[in-house]
Design a protein around this motif. Sequence first.
Motif, PDB file in Angstrom:
ATOM      1  N   GLU A  11      15.584   0.345   1.058  1.00  0.00           N
ATOM      2  CA  GLU A  11      14.802   1.450   0.629  1.00  0.00           C
ATOM      3  C   GLU A  11      13.980   1.758   0.208  1.00  0.00           C
ATOM      4  N   PHE A  12      12.997   2.428   0.039  1.00  0.00           N
ATOM      5  CA  PHE A  12      12.134   3.177   0.207  1.00  0.00           C
ATOM      6  C   PHE A  12      11.649   3.763  -1.098  1.00  0.00           C
ATOM      7  N   GLU A  39       5.929   2.275   4.510  1.00  0.00           N
ATOM      8  CA  GLU A  39       5.233   1.510   3.025  1.00  0.00           C
ATOM      9  C   GLU A  39       6.203   1.997   1.579  1.00  0.00           C
ATOM     10  N   GLY A  40       6.597   1.250   1.008  1.00  0.00           N
ATOM     11  CA  GLY A  40       6.334   1.626  -0.609  1.00  0.00           C
ATOM     12  C   GLY A  40       8.143   0.441  -0.332  1.00  0.00           C
ATOM     13  N   LYS A  90       5.302   8.334 -10.735  1.00  0.00           N
ATOM     14  CA  LYS A  90       3.291   7.941 -10.613  1.00  0.00           C
ATOM     15  C   LYS A  90       2.873   6.698  -9.781  1.00  0.00           C
ATOM     16  N   GLY A  91       3.996   6.093  -9.063  1.00  0.00           N
ATOM     17  CA  GLY A  91       3.023   5.399  -7.960  1.00  0.00           C
ATOM     18  C   GLY A  91       2.897   3.763  -8.899  1.00  0.00           C
ATOM     19  N   MET A  92       4.103   3.868  -8.781  1.00  0.00           N
ATOM     20  CA  MET A  92       3.708   2.534  -9.801  1.00  0.00           C
ATOM     21  C   MET A  92       4.271   1.159  -9.252  1.00  0.00           C
ATOM     22  N   TYR A  93       3.865   0.039  -9.189  1.00  0.00           N
ATOM     23  CA  TYR A  93       4.479  -0.859  -7.798  1.00  0.00           C
ATOM     24  C   TYR A  93       5.806  -0.909  -8.316  1.00  0.00           C
ATOM     25  N   ARG A  94       6.392  -1.988  -6.697  1.00  0.00           N
ATOM     26  CA  ARG A  94       7.561  -2.155  -7.260  1.00  0.00           C
ATOM     27  C   ARG A  94       7.381  -3.814  -5.865  1.00  0.00           C
TER      28      ARG A  94
END
Length: 137
Positions: free
Chosen positions: A110-111, A91-92, A19-23
């Motif tokens: 890690e990403f 990114e991520g 869902k691409g939630m922010y981390r």
Amino acid sequence: MSDLLSMVIFRGSAYEARKGMYREFIVPDDQEILEVIGEWPEAEEDSEARLLVFRGEGGESIRFTYDALARSVRVQWKSGHGETLVDIFREGATRLTVHSDKSIAYIAFEFVMGECAGKMEIQVRPKMAVKDHLLLS
């Protein structure tokens, strides 16, 4: 979710990854990096990014740039003649760690990017190497 993916996602659930939630991008402080791998991260000009440069045999170098706020990393490996061997931007990013013992030193991050998750290791001692793992969920 596959067993392989569950080994790669270290923070949060696979649902959050899809869902691409922010981390948050968790990074060690500069002092820890210095103590573990012997290099002090420098500030990158005109940005919040931090920069580490490692020099190897024959003049080769690895430039590792990371930005905790933007959750991004860049790895540039150049030969002793200045030729680009590897140039990776990701990114991520979710976690950056540094490791060292008498025989080896490396940086790992890690990403999670959409439906992909992975880990990259940048070995800086005794010789330079880059390992990258990227998996679909």
